[in-house]
Design a protein around this motif. Structure first.
Motif, PDB file in Angstrom:
ATOM      1  N   ALA A  84       0.816  -1.215   0.000  1.00 30.35           N
ATOM      2  CA  ALA A  84       0.000   0.000   0.000  1.00 30.35           C
ATOM      3  C   ALA A  84       0.848   1.262   0.000  1.00 30.35           C
ATOM      4  O   ALA A  84       0.382   2.319  -0.448  1.00 30.35           O
ATOM      5  CB  ALA A  84      -0.928   0.004   1.218  1.00 30.35           C
ATOM      6  N   LEU A  85       2.083   1.162   0.481  1.00 30.71           N
ATOM      7  CA  LEU A  85       2.960   2.326   0.570  1.00 30.71           C
ATOM      8  C   LEU A  85       4.050   2.336  -0.489  1.00 30.71           C
ATOM      9  O   LEU A  85       4.853   3.277  -0.545  1.00 30.71           O
ATOM     10  CB  LEU A  85       3.613   2.378   1.962  1.00 30.71           C
ATOM     11  CG  LEU A  85       2.665   2.507   3.158  1.00 30.71           C
ATOM     12  CD1 LEU A  85       3.455   2.477   4.461  1.00 30.71           C
ATOM     13  CD2 LEU A  85       1.846   3.783   3.061  1.00 30.71           C
ATOM     14  N   ARG A  86       4.081   1.298  -1.322  1.00 33.63           N
ATOM     15  CA  ARG A  86       5.176   1.176  -2.277  1.00 33.63           C
ATOM     16  C   ARG A  86       5.177   2.309  -3.298  1.00 33.63           C
ATOM     17  O   ARG A  86       6.227   2.862  -3.634  1.00 33.63           O
ATOM     18  CB  ARG A  86       5.087  -0.171  -2.987  1.00 33.63           C
ATOM     19  CG  ARG A  86       6.330  -0.517  -3.795  1.00 33.63           C
ATOM     20  CD  ARG A  86       6.336  -1.989  -4.128  1.00 33.63           C
ATOM     21  NE  ARG A  86       6.458  -2.791  -2.915  1.00 33.63           N
ATOM     22  CZ  ARG A  86       6.238  -4.114  -2.856  1.00 33.63           C
ATOM     23  NH1 ARG A  86       5.859  -4.755  -3.959  1.00 33.63           N
ATOM     24  NH2 ARG A  86       6.378  -4.773  -1.725  1.00 33.63           N
ATOM     25  N   ALA A  87       4.013   2.670  -3.789  1.00 32.97           N
ATOM     26  CA  ALA A  87       3.946   3.765  -4.765  1.00 32.97           C
ATOM     27  C   ALA A  87       4.434   5.071  -4.153  1.00 32.97           C
ATOM     28  O   ALA A  87       5.130   5.859  -4.802  1.00 32.97           O
ATOM     29  CB  ALA A  87       2.519   3.918  -5.278  1.00 32.97           C
ATOM     30  N   LEU A  88       4.082   5.308  -2.887  1.00 35.00           N
ATOM     31  CA  LEU A  88       4.536   6.516  -2.207  1.00 35.00           C
ATOM     32  C   LEU A  88       6.051   6.511  -2.047  1.00 35.00           C
ATOM     33  O   LEU A  88       6.713   7.547  -2.227  1.00 35.00           O
ATOM     34  CB  LEU A  88       3.857   6.627  -0.839  1.00 35.00           C
ATOM     35  CG  LEU A  88       4.178   7.888  -0.023  1.00 35.00           C
ATOM     36  CD1 LEU A  88       3.732   9.136  -0.779  1.00 35.00           C
ATOM     37  CD2 LEU A  88       3.492   7.813   1.343  1.00 35.00           C
ATOM     38  N   HIS A  89       6.614   5.352  -1.732  1.00 33.44           N
ATOM     39  CA  HIS A  89       8.071   5.253  -1.576  1.00 33.44           C
ATOM     40  C   HIS A  89       8.782   5.506  -2.906  1.00 33.44           C
ATOM     41  O   HIS A  89       9.796   6.201  -2.960  1.00 33.44           O
ATOM     42  CB  HIS A  89       8.451   3.879  -1.039  1.00 33.44           C
ATOM     43  CG  HIS A  89       9.927   3.669  -0.919  1.00 33.44           C
ATOM     44  ND1 HIS A  89      10.650   2.926  -1.835  1.00 33.44           N
ATOM     45  CD2 HIS A  89      10.831   4.146  -0.026  1.00 33.44           C
ATOM     46  CE1 HIS A  89      11.920   2.935  -1.505  1.00 33.44           C
ATOM     47  NE2 HIS A  89      12.066   3.663  -0.408  1.00 33.44           N
ATOM     48  N   ILE A  90       8.234   4.950  -3.988  1.00 36.60           N
ATOM     49  CA  ILE A  90       8.833   5.173  -5.308  1.00 36.60           C
ATOM     50  C   ILE A  90       8.764   6.651  -5.674  1.00 36.60           C
ATOM     51  O   ILE A  90       9.725   7.232  -6.194  1.00 36.60           O
ATOM     52  CB  ILE A  90       8.132   4.306  -6.369  1.00 36.60           C
ATOM     53  CG1 ILE A  90       8.419   2.826  -6.109  1.00 36.60           C
ATOM     54  CG2 ILE A  90       8.582   4.708  -7.774  1.00 36.60           C
ATOM     55  CD1 ILE A  90       7.647   1.880  -7.012  1.00 36.60           C
ATOM     56  N   LEU A  91       7.614   7.275  -5.411  1.00 41.12           N
ATOM     57  CA  LEU A  91       7.465   8.698  -5.708  1.00 41.12           C
ATOM     58  C   LEU A  91       8.472   9.530  -4.917  1.00 41.12           C
ATOM     59  O   LEU A  91       9.090  10.453  -5.467  1.00 41.12           O
ATOM     60  CB  LEU A  91       6.039   9.150  -5.375  1.00 41.12           C
ATOM     61  CG  LEU A  91       5.746  10.652  -5.552  1.00 41.12           C
ATOM     62  CD1 LEU A  91       5.935  11.052  -7.013  1.00 41.12           C
ATOM     63  CD2 LEU A  91       4.339  10.975  -5.072  1.00 41.12           C
ATOM     64  N   TRP A  92       8.647   9.196  -3.647  1.00 35.88           N
ATOM     65  CA  TRP A  92       9.607   9.907  -2.798  1.00 35.88           C
ATOM     66  C   TRP A  92      11.023   9.771  -3.357  1.00 35.88           C
ATOM     67  O   TRP A  92      11.781  10.740  -3.413  1.00 35.88           O
ATOM     68  CB  TRP A  92       9.529   9.376  -1.378  1.00 35.88           C
ATOM     69  CG  TRP A  92      10.544   9.958  -0.437  1.00 35.88           C
ATOM     70  CD1 TRP A  92      11.627   9.326   0.100  1.00 35.88           C
ATOM     71  CD2 TRP A  92      10.572  11.299   0.074  1.00 35.88           C
ATOM     72  NE1 TRP A  92      12.327  10.181   0.915  1.00 35.88           N
ATOM     73  CE2 TRP A  92      11.707  11.395   0.924  1.00 35.88           C
ATOM     74  CE3 TRP A  92       9.764  12.415  -0.093  1.00 35.88           C
ATOM     75  CZ2 TRP A  92      12.041  12.567   1.585  1.00 35.88           C
ATOM     76  CZ3 TRP A  92      10.092  13.583   0.567  1.00 35.88           C
ATOM     77  CH2 TRP A  92      11.204  13.656   1.388  1.00 35.88           C
ATOM     78  N   THR A  93      11.385   8.578  -3.792  1.00 37.42           N
ATOM     79  CA  THR A  93      12.715   8.344  -4.351  1.00 37.42           C
ATOM     80  C   THR A  93      12.921   9.152  -5.629  1.00 37.42           C
ATOM     81  O   THR A  93      13.980   9.751  -5.844  1.00 37.42           O
ATOM     82  CB  THR A  93      12.914   6.843  -4.647  1.00 37.42           C
ATOM     83  OG1 THR A  93      12.748   6.094  -3.436  1.00 37.42           O
ATOM     84  CG2 THR A  93      14.299   6.581  -5.219  1.00 37.42           C
ATOM     85  N   VAL A  94      11.896   9.193  -6.481  1.00 33.73           N
ATOM     86  CA  VAL A  94      11.989   9.957  -7.733  1.00 33.73           C
ATOM     87  C   VAL A  94      12.132  11.445  -7.445  1.00 33.73           C
ATOM     88  O   VAL A  94      12.933  12.149  -8.079  1.00 33.73           O
ATOM     89  CB  VAL A  94      10.768   9.680  -8.629  1.00 33.73           C
ATOM     90  CG1 VAL A  94      10.729  10.638  -9.811  1.00 33.73           C
ATOM     91  CG2 VAL A  94      10.781   8.233  -9.112  1.00 33.73           C
ATOM     92  N   VAL A  95      11.353  11.955  -6.495  1.00 35.25           N
ATOM     93  CA  VAL A  95      11.431  13.380  -6.151  1.00 35.25           C
ATOM     94  C   VAL A  95      12.829  13.725  -5.652  1.00 35.25           C
ATOM     95  O   VAL A  95      13.407  14.755  -6.052  1.00 35.25           O
ATOM     96  CB  VAL A  95      10.367  13.739  -5.093  1.00 35.25           C
ATOM     97  CG1 VAL A  95      10.624  15.138  -4.527  1.00 35.25           C
ATOM     98  CG2 VAL A  95       8.973  13.687  -5.710  1.00 35.25           C
TER      99      VAL A  95
END
Length: 213
Positions: A84-95
């Motif tokens: 459930a949090l994986r997309a948020l983690h990927i977005l954080w890494t990209v930012v």
């Protein structure tokens, strides 16, 4: 952004200037533009009367190392992050990656510059200082440190300012007369010296001294 004025006979303003800081949206747009141009290897060509002085190569190396470490460690971390949090983690890494690369692009594409009668001491995403060459006596190599980044005061020297991406400085500009410099915070400093940094301090000193003689 306001300026501290020099005498009228110079027809110049001197002080902190940075149109990038007008709003978060404008700053982000400038960063993304610089990142696109830098990634596309678009050369930065000086106009007539302009001479570039590169800076902040050491800072970029550190940022590159941190970004690479984040990418390497982010992959295994992503496997243990709840779905459930994986997309948020990927977005954080990209930012974080975009901000890191954007910082590098902005420092590469905003070198210090002798721009006709003005020396522009620039710091990429931070503030900029414009000094009329008529106010400059000379430049000299001098490695030092002033806590902070961007345009700021120099501790233990009420007549000096520093303008650099990191705390480290490598060149000192000796002014021919005191010049008022307005800081974003902290009022006005009547500066007699400016501490700044260049990738090749010796070349920067030669270039500035040739421009004021």
């Amino acid at each position: 952004m306001s300026f501290a004025k020099v005498p009228d006979d110079d027809h110049m303003s001197v002080g902190a200037v940075n149109p990038r800081r007008s709003s978060a949206a404008a700053w982000s747009a400038e960063m993304l533009r610089d990142l696109a141009l830098w990634s596309g290897r678009r050369p930065l060509e000086p106009a007539d009367g302009q001479r570039f002085i590169p800076h902040s190569a050491d800072a970029r190396m550190v940022v590159w190392a941190v970004a690479a470490t984040d990418l390497v460690t982010g992959l295994p971390i992503d496997t243990i992050v709840p779905t459930a949090l994986r997309a948020l983690h990927i977005l954080w890494t990209v930012v974080l990656l975009v901000l890191s690369l954007g910082f590098c692009a902005m420092t590469v594409r905003t070198p210090h510059m002798i721009d006709g009668p003005v020396l522009r001491i620039r710091t990429g995403p931070f503030r900029e200082l414009a000094i009329p060459l008529t106010a400059v006596r000379s430049a000299r190599r001098a490695h030092g440190s002033a806590p902070g980044h961007g345009l700021r005061r120099v501790p233990d020297d009420e007549t000096a300012v520093a303008c650099s991406v990191t705390s480290a400085t490598s060149v000192v500009l000796e002014l021919d007369r005191p010049v008022p410099v307005r800081l974003r915070r902290g009022g006005v400093v009547t500066a007699e010296r400016v501490h700044w940094a260049a990738d090749d301090p010796a070349a920067a000193v030669r270039l500035v001294n040739a421009a004021v003689t």
